[in-house]
Every structure is written in C-alpha cells, then in structure tokens.
Design a protein around this motif. Sequence first.
Motif, mmCIF file in Angstrom:
data_model
loop_
_atom_site.group_PDB
_atom_site.id
_atom_site.type_symbol
_atom_site.label_atom_id
_atom_site.label_comp_id
_atom_site.label_asym_id
_atom_site.label_seq_id
_atom_site.Cartn_x
_atom_site.Cartn_y
_atom_site.Cartn_z
ATOM 1 N N LYS A 31 0.811 -1.217 0.000
ATOM 2 C CA LYS A 31 0.000 0.000 0.000
ATOM 3 C C LYS A 31 0.844 1.267 0.000
ATOM 4 C CE LYS A 31 -0.679 0.965 4.947
ATOM 5 N NZ LYS A 31 -1.673 1.132 6.027
ATOM 6 N N TYR A 32 2.122 1.154 0.382
ATOM 7 C CA TYR A 32 2.960 2.344 0.495
ATOM 8 C C TYR A 32 3.466 2.769 -0.876
ATOM 9 C CZ TYR A 32 2.726 1.795 5.503
ATOM 10 O OH TYR A 32 2.266 1.706 6.801
ATOM 11 N N ALA A 33 3.163 4.013 -1.240
ATOM 12 C CA ALA A 33 3.461 4.513 -2.582
ATOM 13 C C ALA A 33 4.388 5.726 -2.580
ATOM 14 C CB ALA A 33 2.162 4.884 -3.291
ATOM 15 N N LYS A 34 4.781 6.210 -1.387
ATOM 16 C CA LYS A 34 5.658 7.380 -1.282
ATOM 17 C C LYS A 34 6.572 7.196 -0.081
ATOM 18 C CE LYS A 34 1.886 9.759 -1.032
ATOM 19 N NZ LYS A 34 0.913 10.846 -0.797
ATOM 20 N N PRO A 48 4.176 14.456 5.162
ATOM 21 C CA PRO A 48 3.524 13.196 5.540
ATOM 22 C C PRO A 48 2.113 13.117 4.993
ATOM 23 C CG PRO A 48 3.581 14.690 7.404
ATOM 24 C CD PRO A 48 4.413 15.324 6.330
ATOM 25 N N GLY A 49 1.653 11.896 4.808
ATOM 26 C CA GLY A 49 0.309 11.675 4.305
ATOM 27 C C GLY A 49 0.004 10.199 4.337
ATOM 28 N N PRO A 50 -1.162 9.804 3.867
ATOM 29 C CA PRO A 50 -1.509 8.384 3.846
ATOM 30 C C PRO A 50 -0.624 7.603 2.881
ATOM 31 C CG PRO A 50 -3.124 9.679 2.626
ATOM 32 C CD PRO A 50 -2.238 10.656 3.324
ATOM 33 N N ASP A 77 5.360 4.434 9.567
ATOM 34 C CA ASP A 77 4.259 4.978 8.780
ATOM 35 C C ASP A 77 4.245 6.484 9.035
ATOM 36 O OD1 ASP A 77 1.463 5.982 8.373
ATOM 37 O OD2 ASP A 77 1.117 3.909 7.752
ATOM 38 N N ALA A 78 4.374 7.274 7.978
ATOM 39 C CA ALA A 78 4.501 8.724 8.144
ATOM 40 C C ALA A 78 3.260 9.356 8.745
ATOM 41 C CB ALA A 78 4.831 9.385 6.805
#
Length: 234
Positions: A66-69, A116-118, A175-176
Amino acid sequence: MKLGKMAVFVVVFALVAPLLVGCASSLQARKVDVAQAVLVDPSILEKGTEGEALYRYKNPKVDWKKYAKVIVDPVIVYQQAAMDAETRENYQTLANNAFVFFSKELEKEVPVVTAPGPDTLRVQFAIVSAEKSGSVSNFMTTIVPVGMVLSAGKYAATGKPIGVGEITGEMRITDAATGELLVAALDKRVGGKQLKGVFTSWQDADSGLQYWAELARYRLCQFRGGADCEKVKP
C-alpha cells in the motif's frame, strides 16, 4: 617436500590476494553493541541472519504494497556536542552524503516526498559512530604483498583488515501518518581494502552508507513484492 621461505610466502600470498584486491568496497563487521541503538528500544531488536543487519526488527503485520511514497528525514549524527569542530564537520559531510544516497536509491522504488500523508513511509537514519581509515597503513596493506598477508591475518582474527575505516548506523522506518514502527536495524560495516579512494580518509565510511542505501532500496522492493529487484552491489 620442504618449501623455502619465499615459496611459502608465494603460496600464502596467492591464497589471500583475491580476498584483499578488488573485493567489496565495505564488509559487514562481525558484531555491534545493540545498546548503541537510540532510534528504537534495543530490546525489540533481534540478531539478523546472513544478508541482514546485525540487529533488526520487522513488524509482521505490515501491508507493504500500500505504500506509494517515502519521506527521507535529514540524517542524525549522535553526540555532536562532544566532537571538535573538524570531527563535527566530517560527520556532517557523511550525514549529507547519506541523505543523498538514501533519497536517490529509494526514489527508484517510490517517489520521495517532503510532507507526511496516507500510504507514505518515513525513513530515519542515524550515524552512531564512524572511524576514518589510516591512509598510509591502508595503502601499504592493500598493494604490498607482506602488508596484504598481515592484513588478511588481522581480518581473519578480528573481522577488520588493517588500516580501514568503519561506520555504525541505525535506521528506523515508520508509517509517516500514524508513526507505527515498520522496520528497524542496527548495523556496522568496515572497509573492504578497495584501491579506489585508498587515500581518502572517510571513503570506507562513505561506502558503508552507500551500501545501506542500496540495501534499503532492495528490501523495499522485496517487501512490496517486486518481481525484478536489483540486488545490492558487492
């Protein structure tokens, strides 16, 4: 049949030379003090296996896909207050280089962002300690046969060749958005008797940082299920 002293030396040199010339730019140390960890509680770190950091933690419940950034924080240098000006400057140069290495490598997998973000990872890296190489002793034990044999003996006994530098680093990935700890590692690397940069005092430490950046990229690719992850350069 008895061998003369010169013949014995030639045999020994033939055995150890391949280990000392053209080998890896840095090598993993045999041990590191887990109590040096500061980014995470040392008690959560477990001994790594071959190919992993000396100590590491991995959250088993992470959905890596799920992590894209990724955010790469400025690299931390421990105990700066206790350093003289020259040492502080050298460490800061290493920290700046590490930030560039991690940013460039991780960007090969996901975009590097600053907010930071989802679905965003945060990578924090700290230089725990570093030691420059001894330029003359490093050079003499890299190309001079007698020195090469002596260095091979020291490496066999201690895991560190004569004259090389070293660096200890710690990494934490969270997780940011939530701050949840995903991965942590504590590792130490020593110089690998490379001819490149043999007269550059901090080349070995720099090579260790480059290796960790490449390893972080490789692991992220693996965690996210990549089909063709580029392996770390030796």
